[in-house]
Design a protein around this motif. Structure first.
Motif, PDB file in Angstrom:
ATOM      1  N   TYR A 112       0.823  -1.213   0.000  1.00 45.64           N
ATOM      2  CA  TYR A 112       0.000   0.000   0.000  1.00 45.64           C
ATOM      3  C   TYR A 112       0.857   1.263   0.000  1.00 45.64           C
ATOM      4  N   LEU A 113       1.884   1.288   0.838  1.00 45.43           N
ATOM      5  CA  LEU A 113       2.718   2.487   0.959  1.00 45.43           C
ATOM      6  C   LEU A 113       3.531   2.757  -0.299  1.00 45.43           C
ATOM      7  N   ALA A 114       3.705   1.754  -1.145  1.00 48.28           N
ATOM      8  CA  ALA A 114       4.431   1.943  -2.402  1.00 48.28           C
ATOM      9  C   ALA A 114       3.558   2.569  -3.489  1.00 48.28           C
ATOM     10  N   LEU A 115       2.250   2.669  -3.235  1.00 44.87           N
ATOM     11  CA  LEU A 115       1.330   3.225  -4.234  1.00 44.87           C
ATOM     12  C   LEU A 115       1.402   4.748  -4.280  1.00 44.87           C
ATOM     13  N   SER A 116       0.968   5.290  -5.410  1.00 47.83           N
ATOM     14  CA  SER A 116       0.839   6.742  -5.536  1.00 47.83           C
ATOM     15  C   SER A 116      -0.348   7.209  -4.697  1.00 47.83           C
ATOM     16  N   GLU A 117      -0.425   8.484  -4.445  1.00 47.69           N
ATOM     17  CA  GLU A 117      -1.553   9.030  -3.681  1.00 47.69           C
ATOM     18  C   GLU A 117      -2.876   8.762  -4.403  1.00 47.69           C
ATOM     19  N   ALA A 118      -2.861   8.850  -5.728  1.00 44.75           N
ATOM     20  CA  ALA A 118      -4.081   8.614  -6.501  1.00 44.75           C
ATOM     21  C   ALA A 118      -4.545   7.168  -6.361  1.00 44.75           C
ATOM     22  N   ASP A 119      -3.602   6.221  -6.404  1.00 46.43           N
ATOM     23  CA  ASP A 119      -3.972   4.814  -6.272  1.00 46.43           C
ATOM     24  C   ASP A 119      -4.399   4.482  -4.843  1.00 46.43           C
ATOM     25  N   ARG A 120      -3.785   5.115  -3.862  1.00 47.19           N
ATOM     26  CA  ARG A 120      -4.221   4.902  -2.481  1.00 47.19           C
ATOM     27  C   ARG A 120      -5.674   5.349  -2.312  1.00 47.19           C
ATOM     28  N   ALA A 121      -5.993   6.472  -2.934  1.00 42.85           N
ATOM     29  CA  ALA A 121      -7.373   6.982  -2.842  1.00 42.85           C
ATOM     30  C   ALA A 121      -8.364   5.984  -3.443  1.00 42.85           C
ATOM     31  N   LYS A 122      -7.978   5.329  -4.543  1.00 42.73           N
ATOM     32  CA  LYS A 122      -8.857   4.333  -5.164  1.00 42.73           C
ATOM     33  C   LYS A 122      -9.096   3.161  -4.221  1.00 42.73           C
ATOM     34  N   ILE A 123      -8.057   2.737  -3.519  1.00 43.28           N
ATOM     35  CA  ILE A 123      -8.194   1.632  -2.556  1.00 43.28           C
ATOM     36  C   ILE A 123      -9.148   2.030  -1.433  1.00 43.28           C
ATOM     37  N   LEU A 124      -8.979   3.214  -0.907  1.00 42.33           N
ATOM     38  CA  LEU A 124      -9.780   3.647   0.240  1.00 42.33           C
ATOM     39  C   LEU A 124     -11.248   3.855  -0.116  1.00 42.33           C
ATOM     40  N   GLU A 125     -11.546   4.006  -1.421  1.00 42.18           N
ATOM     41  CA  GLU A 125     -12.932   4.185  -1.853  1.00 42.18           C
ATOM     42  C   GLU A 125     -13.711   2.869  -1.902  1.00 42.18           C
ATOM     43  N   LEU A 126     -12.992   1.747  -1.873  1.00 41.71           N
ATOM     44  CA  LEU A 126     -13.664   0.448  -1.979  1.00 41.71           C
ATOM     45  C   LEU A 126     -14.399   0.096  -0.688  1.00 41.71           C
ATOM     46  N   HIS A 127     -15.325  -0.830  -0.811  1.00 43.25           N
ATOM     47  CA  HIS A 127     -16.137  -1.242   0.342  1.00 43.25           C
ATOM     48  C   HIS A 127     -15.273  -1.879   1.426  1.00 43.25           C
ATOM     49  N   SER A 128     -15.587  -1.589   2.681  1.00 45.21           N
ATOM     50  CA  SER A 128     -14.947  -2.248   3.812  1.00 45.21           C
ATOM     51  C   SER A 128     -15.905  -2.213   4.998  1.00 45.21           C
ATOM     52  N   ASP A 129     -15.619  -3.037   5.983  1.00 47.53           N
ATOM     53  CA  ASP A 129     -16.438  -3.096   7.192  1.00 47.53           C
ATOM     54  C   ASP A 129     -16.212  -1.824   8.012  1.00 47.53           C
ATOM     55  N   ARG A 130     -17.263  -1.057   8.248  1.00 48.16           N
ATOM     56  CA  ARG A 130     -17.142   0.216   8.979  1.00 48.16           C
ATOM     57  C   ARG A 130     -17.512   0.088  10.451  1.00 48.16           C
ATOM     58  N   ASN A 131     -17.829  -1.120  10.885  1.00 48.74           N
ATOM     59  CA  ASN A 131     -18.230  -1.322  12.278  1.00 48.74           C
ATOM     60  C   ASN A 131     -17.095  -0.916  13.222  1.00 48.74           C
ATOM     61  N   PRO A 132     -17.340  -0.008  14.177  1.00 48.39           N
ATOM     62  CA  PRO A 132     -16.282   0.458  15.086  1.00 48.39           C
ATOM     63  C   PRO A 132     -15.607  -0.671  15.857  1.00 48.39           C
ATOM     64  N   ASN A 133     -16.381  -1.665  16.261  1.00 50.06           N
ATOM     65  CA  ASN A 133     -15.802  -2.785  17.003  1.00 50.06           C
ATOM     66  C   ASN A 133     -14.855  -3.605  16.119  1.00 50.06           C
ATOM     67  N   THR A 134     -15.236  -3.787  14.873  1.00 50.37           N
ATOM     68  CA  THR A 134     -14.369  -4.509  13.939  1.00 50.37           C
ATOM     69  C   THR A 134     -13.079  -3.728  13.711  1.00 50.37           C
ATOM     70  N   ARG A 135     -13.205  -2.430  13.545  1.00 47.46           N
ATOM     71  CA  ARG A 135     -12.025  -1.591  13.332  1.00 47.46           C
ATOM     72  C   ARG A 135     -11.103  -1.651  14.555  1.00 47.46           C
ATOM     73  N   PHE A 136     -11.677  -1.617  15.735  1.00 43.43           N
ATOM     74  CA  PHE A 136     -10.874  -1.654  16.956  1.00 43.43           C
ATOM     75  C   PHE A 136     -10.110  -2.985  17.051  1.00 43.43           C
ATOM     76  N   ARG A 137     -10.788  -4.081  16.743  1.00 42.30           N
ATOM     77  CA  ARG A 137     -10.132  -5.391  16.816  1.00 42.30           C
ATOM     78  C   ARG A 137      -8.990  -5.495  15.809  1.00 42.30           C
ATOM     79  N   ASN A 138      -9.137  -4.852  14.664  1.00 40.42           N
ATOM     80  CA  ASN A 138      -8.104  -4.939  13.629  1.00 40.42           C
ATOM     81  C   ASN A 138      -6.870  -4.103  13.936  1.00 40.42           C
TER      82      ASN A 138
END
Length: 353
Positions: free
Chosen positions: A64-90
């Motif tokens: 991920y860190l090797a990607l350009s800022e534009a490509d990082r933005a594309k990754i972050l736009e994709l679906h992911s679990d937004r549940n706060p508890n799931t995020r905390f566990r990760n």
């Protein structure tokens, strides 16, 4: 390269737009023929699936860190679990990532991990290195392919392992302009309850596709009508028996009936995928045996072999030598043949030896 241009300079035959309760989806912008290119895409983000969670996470971070800022933005736009508890566990997965990220980057990196969890495809199988050590498998995220929604009766076939680091997708049957492009996230010949359980466990949704709720009859009706036009004097009671309702027997009948109709119609690209579907059905039946009945396992593998051999023969008519779609099936057929040889050998061994 423009966002709608694929590997090789091909233009996407689809557009990404709102798919209602499913989030975003991909819809055909023109009629697409069976066997035509839908998508060839390079992997943007990958992870080495080490046994150790920290090594696994750090391999994902380095990618991920090797990607350009534009490509990082594309990754972050994709679906992911937004549940706060799931995020905390990760967050715990990043305990050994201090050399790679700062505390301020932790929230972003948790999102990256969850995006990978929700959208990854296996891109490279585990294999042995020349020194005999085992190389872990890799999984990756493809921006466009991640927008394809699931169906247990998909209209597209794909592979993400035949050409390392690339997702290749082609229609199994004609797709009309405006129709959604779908793939299967799971082995789609498993029983309905197992399909639903897998989707809820790994993707957090229950499937409402046509196959789970009934079946998409449009394609089957099209096949029947084409058959009647081509063979107006056929004995329909013999050659076109009516569908039965419910259970595994009904699913088997529909899958095999599609192959039978396509054989009669001789529509090569669709027949190729009809054979693949039939083969996968018997491979799935074999998996469900869990090695408990070698004689029945041999029967299922031999039926899968027959359909795969048929697919290989039809593929020779459809694709040029070396075409990945065809070569993938040739390799698959060879694996089944090796499995059959192993089963036969086991059956010949004296019991108790």
């Amino acid at each position: 390269m423009a966002d709608n241009i694929q590997v090789g300079g091909y233009e996407d035959p689809f557009v990404v737009k709102d798919a209602g309760g499913k989030g975003m989806g991909c819809y055909a912008t023109r009629d697409i023929k069976a066997g035509e290119r839908v998508l060839v895409e390079r992997c943007l983000l990958w992870q080495v699936n080490h046994t150790d969670i920290y090594e696994r996470t750090n391999s994902l971070l380095r990618s991920y860190l090797a990607l350009s800022e534009a490509d990082r933005a594309k990754i972050l736009e994709l679906h992911s679990d937004r549940n706060p508890n799931t995020r905390f566990r990760n967050e715990a997965a990043f305990e050994n990532s201090g050399e790679l990220i700062t505390a301020d980057q932790l929230d972003e990196c948790v999102t990256v991990r969850l995006v990978h969890a929700a959208n990854n495809f296996e891109i490279e199988n585990s294999k042995k290195a020349p020194d005999g050590t085992q190389i872990p498998p890799r999984s990756g995220v493809f921006i466009k392919a991640s927008r394809f929604n699931h169906s247990c009766d998909p209209n597209c076939w794909y592979t993400a392992t035949a050409w390392t680091g690339h997702f290749i997708c082609t229609p199994m049957r004609p797709i009309k302009k405006g129709e959604e492009i779908t793939i299967s996230y799971i082995p789609n010949q498993a029983p309905r309850e197992k399909r639903q359980a897998a989707l809820r466990k790994f993707w957090k949704f229950g499937c409402l596709c046509n196959r789970c709720e009934g079946w998409d009859l449009d394609y089957d009706v099209q096949l029947e009508e084409a058959y009647r036009l081509q063979y107006p004097n056929a004995d329909e009671d013999t050659l076109l028996p009516g569908f039965i309702q419910g259970g595994r027997e009904a699913e088997e009948r529909r899958i095999l009936r599609r192959a039978e109709l396509l054989e009669a119609l001789r529509w090569p690209p669709e027949l190729y995928f009809g054979y693949l579907d039939a083969a996968e059905y018997f491979v799935q039946l074999n998996k469900e045996l869990r090695g408990a009945d070698l004689k029945q396992s041999l029967v299922y593998n031999q039926r899968a072999e027959r359909y795969l051999d048929n697919a290989v023969a039809v593929g020779e008519e459809v694709w040029a030598p070396g075409e990945i779609i065809w070569q993938d099936t040739i390799d698959y057929a060879q694996k089944i043949k090796l499995r059959i040889a192993e089963i036969k050998k086991a059956l010949e061994e004296p019991s108790g030896s």
